[in-house]
Design a protein around this motif. Structure first.
Motif, PDB file in Angstrom:
ATOM      1  N   SER A 148       0.849  -1.213   0.000  1.00  0.00           N
ATOM      2  CA  SER A 148       0.000   0.000   0.000  1.00  0.00           C
ATOM      3  C   SER A 148       0.873   1.248   0.000  1.00  0.00           C
ATOM      4  CB  SER A 148      -0.921  -0.022   1.222  1.00  0.00           C
ATOM      5  OG  SER A 148      -0.209  -0.470   2.354  1.00  0.00           O
ATOM      6  N   ALA A 149       1.983   1.202   0.762  1.00  0.00           N
ATOM      7  CA  ALA A 149       2.880   2.359   0.747  1.00  0.00           C
ATOM      8  C   ALA A 149       3.359   2.616  -0.679  1.00  0.00           C
ATOM      9  CB  ALA A 149       4.075   2.097   1.668  1.00  0.00           C
ATOM     10  N   ALA A 150       3.781   1.539  -1.343  1.00  0.00           N
ATOM     11  CA  ALA A 150       4.308   1.699  -2.702  1.00  0.00           C
ATOM     12  C   ALA A 150       3.235   2.258  -3.627  1.00  0.00           C
ATOM     13  CB  ALA A 150       4.798   0.354  -3.217  1.00  0.00           C
ATOM     14  N   ILE A 151       2.010   1.733  -3.470  1.00  0.00           N
ATOM     15  CA  ILE A 151       0.933   2.218  -4.349  1.00  0.00           C
ATOM     16  C   ILE A 151       0.680   3.702  -4.105  1.00  0.00           C
ATOM     17  CG2 ILE A 151      -1.550   2.032  -4.792  1.00  0.00           C
ATOM     18  CD1 ILE A 151      -1.201  -1.007  -4.187  1.00  0.00           C
ATOM     19  N   ALA A 153       5.201   5.428   7.668  1.00  0.00           N
ATOM     20  CA  ALA A 153       4.711   4.583   8.760  1.00  0.00           C
ATOM     21  C   ALA A 153       4.484   3.164   8.265  1.00  0.00           C
ATOM     22  CB  ALA A 153       3.417   5.169   9.313  1.00  0.00           C
ATOM     23  N   LEU A 154       3.802   3.040   7.124  1.00  0.00           N
ATOM     24  CA  LEU A 154       3.521   1.704   6.579  1.00  0.00           C
ATOM     25  C   LEU A 154       4.824   0.974   6.276  1.00  0.00           C
ATOM     26  CD1 LEU A 154       0.583   2.708   4.266  1.00  0.00           C
ATOM     27  CD2 LEU A 154       0.451   1.140   6.204  1.00  0.00           C
ATOM     28  N   ALA A 155       5.740   1.690   5.610  1.00  0.00           N
ATOM     29  CA  ALA A 155       6.973   1.034   5.191  1.00  0.00           C
ATOM     30  C   ALA A 155       7.748   0.517   6.396  1.00  0.00           C
ATOM     31  CB  ALA A 155       7.830   2.022   4.393  1.00  0.00           C
ATOM     32  N   LEU A 211      14.583  -0.603   6.474  1.00  0.00           N
ATOM     33  CA  LEU A 211      14.698   0.839   6.240  1.00  0.00           C
ATOM     34  C   LEU A 211      14.351   1.589   7.516  1.00  0.00           C
ATOM     35  CD1 LEU A 211      11.491   1.577   6.135  1.00  0.00           C
ATOM     36  CD2 LEU A 211      11.707   0.844   3.778  1.00  0.00           C
ATOM     37  N   GLY A 212      14.739   2.868   7.556  1.00  0.00           N
ATOM     38  CA  GLY A 212      14.508   3.667   8.753  1.00  0.00           C
ATOM     39  C   GLY A 212      13.714   4.915   8.423  1.00  0.00           C
ATOM     40  N   LYS A 213      13.316   5.635   9.472  1.00  0.00           N
ATOM     41  CA  LYS A 213      12.454   6.791   9.247  1.00  0.00           C
ATOM     42  C   LYS A 213      13.220   8.095   9.309  1.00  0.00           C
ATOM     43  CE  LYS A 213      11.029   7.050  14.121  1.00  0.00           C
ATOM     44  NZ  LYS A 213      12.126   7.948  14.510  1.00  0.00           N
ATOM     45  N   GLU A 214      14.547   8.044   9.497  1.00  0.00           N
ATOM     46  CA  GLU A 214      15.269   9.275   9.813  1.00  0.00           C
ATOM     47  C   GLU A 214      15.314  10.216   8.609  1.00  0.00           C
ATOM     48  OE1 GLU A 214      15.971   6.292  10.688  1.00  0.00           O
ATOM     49  OE2 GLU A 214      15.715   6.531  12.846  1.00  0.00           O
ATOM     50  N   MET A 274      14.073   1.730  -3.560  1.00  0.00           N
ATOM     51  CA  MET A 274      12.816   1.225  -4.099  1.00  0.00           C
ATOM     52  C   MET A 274      11.760   2.318  -4.054  1.00  0.00           C
ATOM     53  SD  MET A 274      12.215  -2.704  -3.069  1.00  0.00           S
ATOM     54  CE  MET A 274      11.803  -2.302  -1.397  1.00  0.00           C
ATOM     55  N   MET A 275      10.630   2.069  -4.684  1.00  0.00           N
ATOM     56  CA  MET A 275       9.561   3.063  -4.801  1.00  0.00           C
ATOM     57  C   MET A 275       8.804   3.180  -3.485  1.00  0.00           C
ATOM     58  SD  MET A 275       8.742   5.275  -6.739  1.00  0.00           S
ATOM     59  CE  MET A 275       8.138   5.805  -8.314  1.00  0.00           C
ATOM     60  N   ILE A 276       9.499   3.622  -2.416  1.00  0.00           N
ATOM     61  CA  ILE A 276       8.901   3.605  -1.085  1.00  0.00           C
ATOM     62  C   ILE A 276       9.755   4.501  -0.192  1.00  0.00           C
ATOM     63  CG2 ILE A 276      10.279   1.626  -0.330  1.00  0.00           C
ATOM     64  CD1 ILE A 276       7.807   0.535   1.013  1.00  0.00           C
ATOM     65  N   PRO A 277       9.146   5.234   0.738  1.00  0.00           N
ATOM     66  CA  PRO A 277       9.964   6.069   1.622  1.00  0.00           C
ATOM     67  C   PRO A 277      10.918   5.212   2.447  1.00  0.00           C
ATOM     68  CG  PRO A 277       7.640   6.622   1.826  1.00  0.00           C
ATOM     69  CD  PRO A 277       7.717   5.341   1.059  1.00  0.00           C
ATOM     70  N   ALA A 278      12.185   5.538   2.429  1.00  0.00           N
ATOM     71  CA  ALA A 278      13.161   4.680   3.093  1.00  0.00           C
ATOM     72  C   ALA A 278      14.377   5.497   3.512  1.00  0.00           C
ATOM     73  CB  ALA A 278      13.593   3.558   2.163  1.00  0.00           C
ATOM     74  N   GLY A 279      14.686   5.441   4.799  1.00  0.00           N
ATOM     75  CA  GLY A 279      15.924   6.036   5.289  1.00  0.00           C
ATOM     76  C   GLY A 279      16.964   4.948   5.490  1.00  0.00           C
TER      77      GLY A 279
END
Lengths: 747, 747
Positions: free
Chosen positions: A170-173, A216-218, A225-228, A451-456
């Motif tokens: 869902s995050a990726a979408i 949050a989802l990722a 991966l991290g949120k920083e 990747m196509m997703i929020p990632a720290g």
């Protein structure tokens, strides 16, 4: 008096579209103005002009009559602080609630709370005496009361993996559908933007929303991966959104960027709970506060306020900023510990640069393979694989942050023993398991980051480092326990059962070393780490590790992960490194006259200029008369000029354009005076100046271009992009991921 | 291969004196070189040249054959780190022992230890149970067993004052006789030096020694001064001394300065026990690390090591870096406290700028009155007065540091009550006494700071601020106790006996505000203060106070105390402030062609050049041919050229000097080719560029001069001094204390 208000409104002549009328004598008369946006995405801003515009505004404010002159500037600066403070509070609260959301989603993968679906495990089991088992929290197998053990674990594993896929997918979408720029960490883009790159699509409210939720989802999906990093991006989006409400920022790119810098600091401050680290990060990594104490001060205020409001929301009831509290690590170090510390530094440097190289390879492969067209599918597969592997390897089953927290803990008989880490007999198993976890995580991180997703990349790196560090610590401890009497251990208490080596602290050092190897940051890293662990007394060993790993890493490849990505995406960003030439002069880096598109004064007609504008989409064009440089005209201004000529039908499009009307030979009837559009005060150098001087002028003065002249004659020109190209030339994959040929490419 | 060694030795062509031989064709041939010192004290260095020289050296090292190419650079950098680390350790230990010395000397004014003259009171009375009175420590009246109370106090007071005079006097004599530059704080000079000012006499070993010893004496004498600033100076002297042993620093001013920056950071770190504060001080106040992460990193390492070695020596058995530990200040603040905090900020700003103005007045008076010729006498008188007053006012009798420590303490029934500060009934007396102390100290400090004696201004400022802050705290507390039920105090516990306001913390805030008003530092100040008090949780109120006081102070006068002194002594230092012009262009700041001394190519003969050198001692001269700029020749090079011509008696001194031999009209027999000495790659601008661009180029590129040309023709020139003059023009007393017209004045 209305005039004052217009003064307030117009931020810079750059940002007005001038409508001109042509009088019969071929002279242009300025009739009316309306504001437009000057910079297109992909171009770089002109700091000099922006600063000048801001100054002019400030002066006009101060020069107001009487009280207005005193009050208006105050109002202005109060607006500024309003944004800074609001951003701080906003990102603080956002960070806190992201934590809550992640915790809940994460726990959901294991089970649910019997009396309230929206409670996470901690909240659900709160109010119990220590030792009492929590009956309110049901694992899924309990919920669907499955009896047989095999079926239970199967169900658990199944739900664990499925939910991971659902979250990640869902995050990726979300990203794919609504905000393509919300993927990845965002720090490279922020760095480029703060350096003057125009990329407003990157900071839209949509991006803000998608990045926050997707993050949050990722994270909850358990991907490596991290949120920083993303939090920094989110903070910048907030500041940008707020800045839109105030003209002085909306129409001044430089001011906007100074705000974003403060916001970025606040983001880091929330991500690690380290206000000082935020400031130093902005200083060292984003390289924004150089020489501007007031901007630095804004960053400081923003990050302090962010930290305080995070503490105030206090998501988990532990009113602490310190995320991974280091407990009773022995404050005294033995000389021999220098050996494992240096070893950790070397390991961190090597593994770090391997991670970078691997990540680059993956990114390039992704770009050139069919994966490019199936981003969501890729995310789903990777998350499935990650979930599967993580579930098998006990250490990686929990959230990375939880793993790190546990690895940083010292062994303490009174407290529980985390997966038998403290069991001296199981040393080899533990070491093996830790190294395995680290290896797997390296692979997964290298793939996930991009990747196509929020990632720290901060948290995974810390986790990898912590595993390796703990392993080294265990080995050292084991060695000591095996030969307590060896001369090297003389400084330790003779009885091996007493504490001499604290593996938890080695985990911290491992994390520092690993971060040093991946990000190549130094001071900000050390500060972040001791604010993260609250181990101010341990700053020296941390420094040693960071320094070693940075040296080793630099030996294996100069750039940190962010610089690499900037180079691959080919953003016009000048690394603050001091560049050494090998005796080259400006002549080597400049485009020679014959490669340039030059406007000949009083030679080229209006239609010629039209053609130039159509055929060469450069940022601007030098204007010469018989080889002698008159000045420079930017694309925007030239467009304005031409556009302002169209309404005048009386005008022959064959009229010659004159940029130096004062001493013109042509009769006024056959020429158009464009001298008003020419900037004469352009920076000129001789091409004999050393190349490094040219580079450092670009770096320190934030120039867009330098013209080279000799005795007044134009000999060549250098643009920011040329310098960027020069500085990234050593990196093989430069531009491998650049989307399009940039607007401001070329001259 | 010896050639390599010579490569190692020569750091830059600048630093060699070339001996030339004149061949019959008037051509100069380079025969031999010997090294000399280029920069005289009072001149400013040429960063570009220094950097270039260093780069060349580095390349030559790297380009060595095989292993040498790898090893030599390592050796080089190891030398660097050797100095950095040694300086850190050295200053750490020095600082520690200075503390011990001061403590002992200070106690000596009250009495002596019965069983050992060299024990201070604490050491003397160590090993006693709490409450037990110490019989080993004899006051002087006990020593000379005086019986009557009156005689006792008389004797005590007498010895107290006499010793003060002795200490201060001997310090002054030391400074006067051996190291005149060891007086004052030294930070203004350090700032100037780090900015490129050459002032080696300021960093000699003698200065180091005298400053260290004199500092101890001065502090012990109870004069209103602190040891913080001078410690920075001492640290820099150390680094300088060490750097002399290595050619790469001895002959490269830029490298030397980068070392000094690190040393300065270490000095601050020791002075306040705050490693981070040291780095940020170097960053914000000294403005050195801008854009140079590696320099910043050195500073970080140096200050961390300094702090650690201070902790290791551990002078007073309290293994703490935190000097003034803040105890149990209530971590929760009430909204209404914002009012007293802001009040403190305003007070700090106002009093701070009053202190600055007062100090300036005193300094100018001292310079122009007969005091100038009797520095030692002045010191003696002031110390006598100070001692007398201090003895009368109870709070100021103890060392300032002790006073501050006590004022920062919260009231705690279990602990002793410091001079009845905690007695609620004596509030008005206390407030009066505190304000009196503050007032007296302001006066004394304003006079002391600038006398012929090592003196820092940090500690006195902190003391003043602490007094005022505590007073405000007491008043607020009193108000609360008087009206516990008032709506404003609703957030407090209804029972006034409970703690609601903690005056000790108000003292901290007062100190912050005062420091903000005097030094105008921001971030480094906040960091120093919370590292000083260990009150990380209190960072936000501290920030509020610092910010308010800075704003108020800036409204009353832009410059902090150090900038003021720099301006008065007229050092060529560019403040990092962003300068706003009012639409002026470079034309306003440049010296016009007719004011310049210009060398006409192929016009002026050798003897003409001689005359120019004799009559105008400028830093260098532009060379033109028929108005067109050929380049620039520095005074040193021109001297070399002339000197190298003297040996050749064959030479007609009427020969014309040609700087552009390639296309020369003169016959070779009648000219001398000096083109080898000309630098052609000089920075040129058009005089139309905005003035602020010129200023910021000087600031950011560390230039010595900019030449203005138009179409290749020389129109004018601007030097660093012109820009400094511009930036200090708003300050009335600029240059009031400058010793001599500087070497590099003019063009």
């Amino acid at each position: 008096m209305p005039s004052n208000d217009t003064v307030l409104l117009t931020s810079s002549p750059e940002h007005e579209e001038h409508i001109y009328e042509l009088t019969e004598d071929g002279q242009l008369h300025h009739s009316q103005t309306k504001r437009t946006r000057v910079y297109k995405d992909g171009s770089t801003i002109d700091w000099q002009h922006e600063e000048a515009a801001e100054r002019k505004r400030a002066q006009q404010l101060r020069s107001q009559a009487g009280a207005r002159g005193l009050v208006l500037p105050l109002i202005e600066s109060s607006k500024l602080w309003f944004i800074v403070i609001l951003t701080g509070i906003g990102i603080g609260i956002t960070g806190a609630w992201l934590d809550v959301l992640v915790k809940w989603l994460g726990d959901l993968r294991e089970g649910r709370c019997s009396y309230g679906f929206f409670y996470n495990q901690v909240a659900c089991c709160s109010g119990l005496d220590p030792g009492e088992i929590c009956h309110e929290w049901w694992t899924w197998s309990e919920t669907f009361n499955v009896k047989t053990l095999f079926a239970q674990s199967l169900l658990q594993c199944f739900i664990y993996v499925i939910l991971a896929i659902v979250f990640a997918g869902s995050a990726a979408i979300l990203v794919e559908a609504y905000a393509p720029y919300a993927f990845h960490t965002g720090i490279p883009e922020i760095k480029a933007i703060l350096g003057g790159y125009v990329f407003d699509a990157f900071l839209t409210p949509w991006t803000l929303l998608v990045k926050a939720v997707g993050l949050a989802l990722a994270v909850a999906s358990g991907l490596s991966l991290g949120k920083e990093g993303p939090l920094v991006h989110v903070a910048c989006c907030m500041a940008y959104m707020l800045s839109r409400f105030f003209v002085q920022f909306r129409y001044n790119e430089a001011q906007k960027r100074k705000l974003l810098a403060a916001a970025a600091a606040a983001g880091v401050s929330v991500a690690f709970g380290s206000p000082l680290g935020g400031v130093l990060f902005g200083l060292e990594e984003l390289d924004t506060f150089a020489n501007e104490t007031d901007v630095m001060w804004r960053g400081f205020v923003a990050s302090a306020i962010a930290a305080v409001s995070l503490q105030w929301v206090n998501p988990f009831g532990t009113a602490k900023l310190v995320l991974f509290q280091v407990t009773n690590a022995s404050d005294t170090w033995r000389a021999f510990e220098l050996i494992p510390w240096l070893a950790l530094g070397v390991i961190g440097g090597v593994v770090g640069s391997c991670l970078i190289k691997l990540n680059v390879e993956v990114a390039i492969y992704r770009r050139n393979s069919y994966l490019a067209s199936w981003p969501v599918l890729e995310v789903i597969c990777v998350s499935a694989i990650t979930a599967g592997i993580s579930y098998l390897i006990v250490f990686s089953r929990v959230q990375a942050s939880e793993l790190v927290a546990n690895l940083f803990q010292e062994c303490d008989p009174t407290k529980g023993d985390y997966h038998g880490l403290c069991n001296p007999t199981a040393m080899w198993e533990n070491v093996f398991l830790l190294i395995l976890t680290a290896t797997v995580k390296v692979g997964l991180t290298a793939w996930t980051f991009g990747m196509m997703i929020p990632a720290g990349i901060f948290l995974p790196t810390i986790a990898i480092g912590a595993c390796l560090g703990r392993a080294v610590g265990l080995l050292t401890q084991g060695l000591y326990r095996a030969y307590p009497a060896a001369w090297i251990f003389l400084s330790c208490p003779p009885d091996p059962s007493e504490r001499c080596i604290s593996p938890g602290f080695y985990a911290v050092l491992g994390a520092s070393a690993m971060l040093g190897g991946v990000t190549r940051m130094t001071i900000s890293l050390v500060v972040i780490l001791f604010e993260l662990t609250g181990a101010l007394s341990h700053v020296l060993p941390i420094m040693i590790c960071v320094m070693t790993s940075k040296w080793v890493g630099d030996a294996l490849g100069k750039d940190g992960i962010y610089s690499v990505w900037i180079a691959m995406r080919q953003y016009p960003w000048l690394p603050p490194v001091t560049y050494y030439d090998k005796g080259e002069t400006g002549a080597h880096i400049m485009k020679h006259l014959d490669e340039l598109v030059v406007i000949e004064d009083e030679e080229s007609s209006v239609s010629d200029l039209d053609n130039i504008l159509e055929n060469h989409d450069f940022n601007g064009y030098p204007v010469v008369r018989k080889g002698e440089l008159l000045g420079f005209i930017t694309r925007e201004k030239l467009k304005q000029a031409i556009r302002s000529l169209f309404p005048a039908d009386t005008l022959e499009r064959t009229h010659k354009c004159s940029f130096s009307a004062r001493h013109s030979q042509l009769p006024e009837t056959t020429r158009v005076d464009l001298s008003g559009f020419l900037e004469e005060a352009v920076l000129q150098l001789r091409k004999e100046v050393p190349q490094e001087l040219v580079v450092s002028m670009f770096q320190k003065l934030n120039l867009r271009r330098i013209l080279f002249t000799n005795g007044g004659k134009l000999t060549g020109m250098t643009t920011k992009r040329d310098v960027v190209g020069l500085l990234t030339s050593h990196f093989p994959h430069a531009g491998a991921l650049s989307q399009e040929t940039h607007y401001s490419s070329g001259q």
